[in-house]
Design an enzyme around this catalytic site. Sequence first.
Site, PDB file in Angstrom:
ATOM      1  N   ASP A 178       0.850  -1.184   0.000  1.00  0.00           N
ATOM      2  CA  ASP A 178       0.000   0.000   0.000  1.00  0.00           C
ATOM      3  C   ASP A 178       0.889   1.239   0.000  1.00  0.00           C
ATOM      4  O   ASP A 178       1.816   1.345   0.809  1.00  0.00           O
ATOM      5  CB  ASP A 178      -0.887   0.007   1.254  1.00  0.00           C
ATOM      6  CG  ASP A 178      -2.361   0.046   0.915  1.00  0.00           C
ATOM      7  OD1 ASP A 178      -2.755   0.991   0.216  1.00  0.00           O
ATOM      8  OD2 ASP A 178      -3.099  -0.850   1.343  1.00  0.00           O
ATOM      9  N   ASP A 197      -3.129   4.449  -2.414  1.00  0.00           N
ATOM     10  CA  ASP A 197      -4.236   4.964  -1.620  1.00  0.00           C
ATOM     11  C   ASP A 197      -4.620   6.369  -2.071  1.00  0.00           C
ATOM     12  O   ASP A 197      -3.753   7.187  -2.385  1.00  0.00           O
ATOM     13  CB  ASP A 197      -3.795   4.979  -0.142  1.00  0.00           C
ATOM     14  CG  ASP A 197      -4.911   5.299   0.818  1.00  0.00           C
ATOM     15  OD1 ASP A 197      -5.890   4.541   0.849  1.00  0.00           O
ATOM     16  OD2 ASP A 197      -4.785   6.291   1.561  1.00  0.00           O
ATOM     17  N   GLU A 231      -6.630   3.869  -5.925  1.00  0.00           N
ATOM     18  CA  GLU A 231      -7.936   3.993  -5.285  1.00  0.00           C
ATOM     19  C   GLU A 231      -8.548   5.312  -5.754  1.00  0.00           C
ATOM     20  O   GLU A 231      -8.096   6.385  -5.390  1.00  0.00           O
ATOM     21  CB  GLU A 231      -7.791   3.994  -3.764  1.00  0.00           C
ATOM     22  CG  GLU A 231      -9.125   4.105  -3.047  1.00  0.00           C
ATOM     23  CD  GLU A 231      -8.982   4.361  -1.553  1.00  0.00           C
ATOM     24  OE1 GLU A 231      -9.866   3.941  -0.796  1.00  0.00           O
ATOM     25  OE2 GLU A 231      -7.981   4.995  -1.149  1.00  0.00           O
ATOM     26  N   HIS A 252     -10.973  -3.784   2.604  1.00  0.00           N
ATOM     27  CA  HIS A 252     -10.866  -3.490   4.035  1.00  0.00           C
ATOM     28  C   HIS A 252     -11.758  -2.337   4.480  1.00  0.00           C
ATOM     29  O   HIS A 252     -11.833  -2.054   5.677  1.00  0.00           O
ATOM     30  CB  HIS A 252      -9.410  -3.148   4.370  1.00  0.00           C
ATOM     31  CG  HIS A 252      -8.926  -1.909   3.664  1.00  0.00           C
ATOM     32  ND1 HIS A 252      -8.738  -1.857   2.308  1.00  0.00           N
ATOM     33  CD2 HIS A 252      -8.610  -0.675   4.128  1.00  0.00           C
ATOM     34  CE1 HIS A 252      -8.333  -0.653   1.960  1.00  0.00           C
ATOM     35  NE2 HIS A 252      -8.245   0.087   3.045  1.00  0.00           N
ATOM     36  N   ASP A 253     -12.425  -1.675   3.540  1.00  0.00           N
ATOM     37  CA  ASP A 253     -13.226  -0.503   3.863  1.00  0.00           C
ATOM     38  C   ASP A 253     -14.728  -0.739   3.755  1.00  0.00           C
ATOM     39  O   ASP A 253     -15.507   0.221   3.754  1.00  0.00           O
ATOM     40  CB  ASP A 253     -12.858   0.666   2.924  1.00  0.00           C
ATOM     41  CG  ASP A 253     -11.558   1.348   3.327  1.00  0.00           C
ATOM     42  OD1 ASP A 253     -11.183   1.251   4.507  1.00  0.00           O
ATOM     43  OD2 ASP A 253     -10.929   1.987   2.461  1.00  0.00           O
TER      44      ASP A 253
END
Length: 608
Positions: free
Chosen positions: A109, A216, A274, A351-352
Amino acid sequence: MGSVNNASLCVGKTPWWKEAVFYQVYPASFKDSNNDGWGDIPGLIAKIDYLHDLGVDCVWLSPMFESPQKDMGYDISDYQAVYSRYGTLSDVDNLIAACHVRGMKLILDLVVNHTSDQHPWFQESRSSKTNPKRDWYMWKPARYDANGNRIPPTNWRSYFAGPTWTWDELTQEYYLHLYDNSQPDLNWENEECRKAIYNEAMRFWLDRGVDGFRIDTVNKYSKRTDFPDAPVTMPGETDQPAAEMWCNGPRIHEFIREMNEQVLAPYNAVSVGELSNTPLPSQVLPYVSAAAKELDMVFEFSTIRLGTGGPFHGKYLYREFPLSELKAYVATWQQWLEGTDGWHTVFCENHDNGRAVSRFGDDSTVESWEASAKTIALWQATLTGTIFLYQGQEIGMVNMPKEWRIEQEYKDVESLNFYREAKAFGDAERIRKTEEGLRILARDHSRIPMQWDASPNAGFTSAGVTPWMRVHDGFKDLNVEKQEGDDESILGFYKKILKLRKEYSGLFVHGAFRPSLQEDETLFVYVKDDQGSEESGVQADKRRKALVVMNFSGQPAILREHNLNVAATLGCKQGEERLLVTTLKKKDTPRMEAGVLEPWESRMYLNF
């Protein structure tokens, strides 16, 4: 329209990442090797053969960097150090080696929109207005209202509730943070700051052998530097949604092209960004067009955000949505690349978000849980683009039990901020709806420990250890060990369907998507057309086609009542269609009727 297959637009063969299976590991919750209640990198290494056997080609490891853990590692205080509970730099080197020796790859990440407020860069930046790193973050003086009260520089609302600005007593200015006030935004307008990011956060890891990055918040680096107030769209609220002030900003493509030119391209590093708050294909294409030389692919969130009330004030005010709405989004994002040189991703968990089977499927009974989890697997594996799985998805992990108390078991900063805000608002109905929404949508659901077996703590950590998050109450019935030896389990089905995805990559990874029955609220139907065959000279009427028919309901579906004829849809004679996959178990196939789908049953047919 032209073929979706963009291989011909690449030099040489198709890039490896287009046909790869990516698997996201959330390190805190995957596998604890040293019994401290936190997952770690040695634990991941111990399970690397499990991922290899599943069919994973590339592991995406969520942040494991040094961090105060205010936002589970998305608040980095040192880009070149590993958070001690996750391991050491040597452990990362061992993980890279473990992946590479198996022919797998590893991406990390990349979190460079912001840092932790404990990062040395920010500590210097806030030390004085004349510090050389002052301009590495975004500082602004206060404004004052008509009564002389100090107010923030803008009325922008953060993603985690509250204003995007925090007052710093030492230097008497505000700093910008789109997320928590412990996550100050970096100033990408500053060239020295960008150079430091490229060196410390990127080249350092690429030199160690990492194969690329999930990037990210990739479209938030360029802000409106004139800092206007956002229009008032939420009357009565002090802070207003303002994504247009920082998403897809004026210099964003310049910044990403520079990142690619200076770092990603020289290392041949894969990049997946993202990309939030970018709902139009015309907005997304500039990021992923091969000619633009920016990113390889992005995550676009229209589909996975279904059910939320938006990213700001009402995010956790859950709304029901019909199947037709889900299908419309899927069709849009499956077809938008035709005739372009871009690429896309396929995913329904990360994960969100809450667990897919609890949101798009039905986890109310064992039968519906298993059937709908397999249907979701078939849906994902037959879509065009690069597939991303999230840990536990392959065994059908579900949301936390509804009985768990939010104040006790939920850990996420966003969940708790929105819950506190609802309670502070003082409206009982808003509190109730927020609680209901959190129990479906909260990020916490995806972060409970991986369920490996039926031993205490689900095999995530040893008996007697208190894990950082509570293990799901149903782990004894839902775990890897119980499914691993069963070809007809959810795990067994994922292994099978991922192999078929690669075997028929022209159909499923690269093929054209042709939706059918879009207004039907029970059946999810589409044809995949192997347009990749054009390159080998196969005539159009001889191309392989697949028909995917999925019953997204708890009731039997009679195909003729939905005006669906399998052979006619595939363009072949009656009886010539070939059933390639069904989600039914073998014991149930004797009663399988050609024209009837059981609740949550799905099938895939080929035309020859």
